[in-house]
Scaffold this active site. Structure first.
Site, PDB file in Angstrom:
ATOM      1  N   SER A 156      90.680  43.405  72.525  1.00 57.21           N
ATOM      2  CA  SER A 156      91.047  43.573  70.868  1.00 57.21           C
ATOM      3  C   SER A 156      91.939  42.521  70.694  1.00 57.21           C
ATOM      4  O   SER A 156      91.781  41.261  70.573  1.00 57.21           O
ATOM      5  CB  SER A 156      92.068  45.012  71.344  1.00 57.21           C
ATOM      6  OG  SER A 156      92.734  44.712  69.881  1.00 57.21           O
ATOM      7  N   TYR A 169      99.408  48.651  74.431  1.00 53.36           N
ATOM      8  CA  TYR A 169      98.846  47.969  73.987  1.00 53.36           C
ATOM      9  C   TYR A 169      98.356  46.762  73.692  1.00 53.36           C
ATOM     10  O   TYR A 169      97.469  45.713  74.816  1.00 53.36           O
ATOM     11  CB  TYR A 169      97.971  48.958  73.082  1.00 53.36           C
ATOM     12  CG  TYR A 169      96.575  49.105  72.575  1.00 53.36           C
ATOM     13  CD1 TYR A 169      95.625  49.846  72.695  1.00 53.36           C
ATOM     14  CD2 TYR A 169      96.388  47.978  71.620  1.00 53.36           C
ATOM     15  CE1 TYR A 169      94.591  49.310  72.535  1.00 53.36           C
ATOM     16  CE2 TYR A 169      94.799  47.981  70.682  1.00 53.36           C
ATOM     17  CZ  TYR A 169      94.496  48.235  71.223  1.00 53.36           C
ATOM     18  OH  TYR A 169      92.552  47.924  71.592  1.00 53.36           O
TER      19      TYR A 169
HETATM   20  P1  NAD Z   1      87.629  55.977  72.158  1.00 51.89           P
HETATM   21  O1  NAD Z   1      88.274  57.458  71.693  1.00 51.89           O
HETATM   22  O2  NAD Z   1      86.247  56.471  71.033  1.00 51.89           O
HETATM   23  O3  NAD Z   1      86.847  55.783  73.119  1.00 51.89           O
HETATM   24  C1  NAD Z   1      87.532  55.653  74.079  1.00 51.89           C
HETATM   25  C2  NAD Z   1      87.203  55.911  75.745  1.00 51.89           C
HETATM   26  O4  NAD Z   1      88.022  56.177  77.065  1.00 51.89           O
HETATM   27  C3  NAD Z   1      86.699  57.503  75.404  1.00 51.89           C
HETATM   28  O5  NAD Z   1      85.312  57.955  75.806  1.00 51.89           O
HETATM   29  C4  NAD Z   1      87.137  58.230  76.692  1.00 51.89           C
HETATM   30  O6  NAD Z   1      87.367  59.075  76.661  1.00 51.89           O
HETATM   31  C5  NAD Z   1      87.788  57.341  77.260  1.00 51.89           C
HETATM   32  N1  NAD Z   1      88.849  57.696  78.220  1.00 51.89           N
HETATM   33  C6  NAD Z   1      90.432  57.294  77.813  1.00 51.89           C
HETATM   34  N2  NAD Z   1      90.883  57.752  78.647  1.00 51.89           N
HETATM   35  C7  NAD Z   1      90.770  57.609  79.907  1.00 51.89           C
HETATM   36  C8  NAD Z   1      90.909  57.957  81.964  1.00 51.89           C
HETATM   37  N3  NAD Z   1      91.670  57.827  81.845  1.00 51.89           N
HETATM   38  N4  NAD Z   1      89.877  57.530  82.434  1.00 51.89           N
HETATM   39  C9  NAD Z   1      88.236  57.142  82.036  1.00 51.89           C
HETATM   40  N5  NAD Z   1      87.823  57.403  80.351  1.00 51.89           N
HETATM   41  C10 NAD Z   1      89.120  57.280  79.193  1.00 51.89           C
HETATM   42  O7  NAD Z   1      87.444  54.574  71.919  1.00 51.89           O
HETATM   43  P2  NAD Z   1      86.950  53.323  70.836  1.00 51.89           P
HETATM   44  O8  NAD Z   1      87.709  52.890  69.780  1.00 51.89           O
HETATM   45  O9  NAD Z   1      85.325  53.255  71.475  1.00 51.89           O
HETATM   46  O10 NAD Z   1      88.165  51.866  71.947  1.00 51.89           O
HETATM   47  C11 NAD Z   1      86.477  51.992  72.808  1.00 51.89           C
HETATM   48  C12 NAD Z   1      87.835  50.371  73.614  1.00 51.89           C
HETATM   49  O11 NAD Z   1      87.704  49.344  72.974  1.00 51.89           O
HETATM   50  C13 NAD Z   1      88.942  50.246  74.397  1.00 51.89           C
HETATM   51  O12 NAD Z   1      89.758  49.976  74.804  1.00 51.89           O
HETATM   52  C14 NAD Z   1      90.041  50.544  72.282  1.00 51.89           C
HETATM   53  O13 NAD Z   1      90.838  49.642  72.731  1.00 51.89           O
HETATM   54  C15 NAD Z   1      89.147  49.089  72.055  1.00 51.89           C
HETATM   55  N6  NAD Z   1      88.894  48.563  70.976  1.00 51.89           N
HETATM   56  C16 NAD Z   1      88.554  49.628  69.667  1.00 51.89           C
HETATM   57  C17 NAD Z   1      88.868  49.332  68.700  1.00 51.89           C
HETATM   58  C18 NAD Z   1      88.929  50.456  67.015  1.00 51.89           C
HETATM   59  O14 NAD Z   1      88.759  50.083  66.412  1.00 51.89           O
HETATM   60  N7  NAD Z   1      87.799  51.386  67.904  1.00 51.89           N
HETATM   61  C19 NAD Z   1      89.035  47.907  68.723  1.00 51.89           C
HETATM   62  C20 NAD Z   1      89.444  46.530  68.706  1.00 51.89           C
HETATM   63  C21 NAD Z   1      89.272  47.589  70.722  1.00 51.89           C
END
Ligand code: NAD
Length: 274
Positions: A156, A169
């Protein structure tokens, strides 16, 4: 001659044909976008994460129908090393190897340090960081045997800069970048690369919910929430898309990226250029 042309054509359109990709946390959002991009390039995919069974089945069927690749789903809990080990036993039993590993599962919790729930700290460190250590240690032997592997860690902008109230985080995402560098160094001569992608805000259902929630809470229009609240730190004032993240991940699996290892690709609209 014709056969060569057909082969190189397949290679061009399906560069990941016969490869197996495991994307943690791929039942929604960025992980699902990346799984789709890898499947579109011909890879079999293993989806993982939580969610409503019918939505997970629909995601699996969508990938299978659109791209004609094998898809399996694992409900392994990334906060539990033994659950990750079980997932690998199944996956290695079914497919023999994991060629592309995308460590994407992640959760968030926002609170000042002195009030940060200890259980939330432990869960965020386990899911956002330690799970990547476990999947990497379990995937590497097969990659080393094959002399080919791609590990992509989804960190991130918060892997590079801090924000108040996001201690766990930010700590986990900074740690993810350290793990990325060490992994890359340890396998640099073995045909395996390891890189991190650092997105800023990516448009996902969760972000949409935040827009709605903040607009209601502050009584301001959604455009103002997007520009001045959510994207306050993001100079280009637009969300990245899950398709864009899929494209970046796919590039990192490509032959063109073979010398790119131990590095960090930002997709944050200039956030960390400040
Ligand atoms: P999201 O909530 O849509 O997806 C998260 C995924 O992780 C889901 O499939 C969920 O079921 C899974 N998950 C959560 N806990 C879990 C566990 N204990 N075991 C297995 N799976 C688990 O979120 P996203 O926004 O798609 O984020 C995905 C990644 O990208 C994360 O690591 C997040 O930190 C990172 N990220 C997201 C953003 C953003 O703006 N959306 C920005 C920077 C980084």
């Amino acid at each position: 001659m014709k056969d060569t042309a057909t082969l190189s054509g397949t290679r061009a359109t399906q560069p990941l044909k016969d490869k197996i990709s495991l994307v943690t946390g791929s039942t929604s959002g960025i992980g699902l976008g990346i799984a789709r991009a890898l499947a579109a390039a011909g890879s079999a995919v293993i989806l993982n994460g939580f969610g409503k069974p019918e939505e997970i089945e629909a995601a699996q069927a969508g990938i299978r129908d659109n791209y004609g690749v094998p898809v399996i789903y694992s409900n392994a809990d990334m906060s539990k090393p033994e659950s990750i080990e079980e997932m690998f036993e199944t996956v290695l039993g079914d497919f023999g190897t994991v060629d592309v590993l995308v460590n994407n599962a992640g959760i968030q919790h926002v609170a000042p340090i002195e009030k940060f729930p200890v259980a939330k700290w432990d869960a965020i460190l386990a899911i956002n960081l330690s799970s990547a250590f476990h999947t990497t240690r379990l995937a590497l032997p097969g990659m080393v045997d094959k002399g080919w592997g791609r590990i992509i860690n989804i960190a991130s902008a918060h892997g590079l800069v801090g924000s108040a109230f996001k201690s766990a985080y930010v700590a986990a995402k900074h740690g993810m970048l350290g793990l990325t560098k060490v992994t890359a160094l340890e396998v640099a001569e073995k045909g395996i690369t390891c890189n991190a992608i650092c997105p800023g805000y990516v448009y996902t259902p969760l972000v949409e919910a935040q827009i709605e929630g903040q607009a209601k809470a502050h009584g301001i229009p959604r455009e103002e929430v997007i520009r001045n609240v959510l994207l306050a730190q993001q100079p280009n004032k637009r969300f990245a898309t899950t398709d864009e993240l899929g494209g970046i991940a796919l590039f990192l699996t490509s032959d063109a990226a073979v010398s790119i290892t131990g590095t960090i690709i930002t997709a944050d609209g200039g956030w960390t250029a400040h």
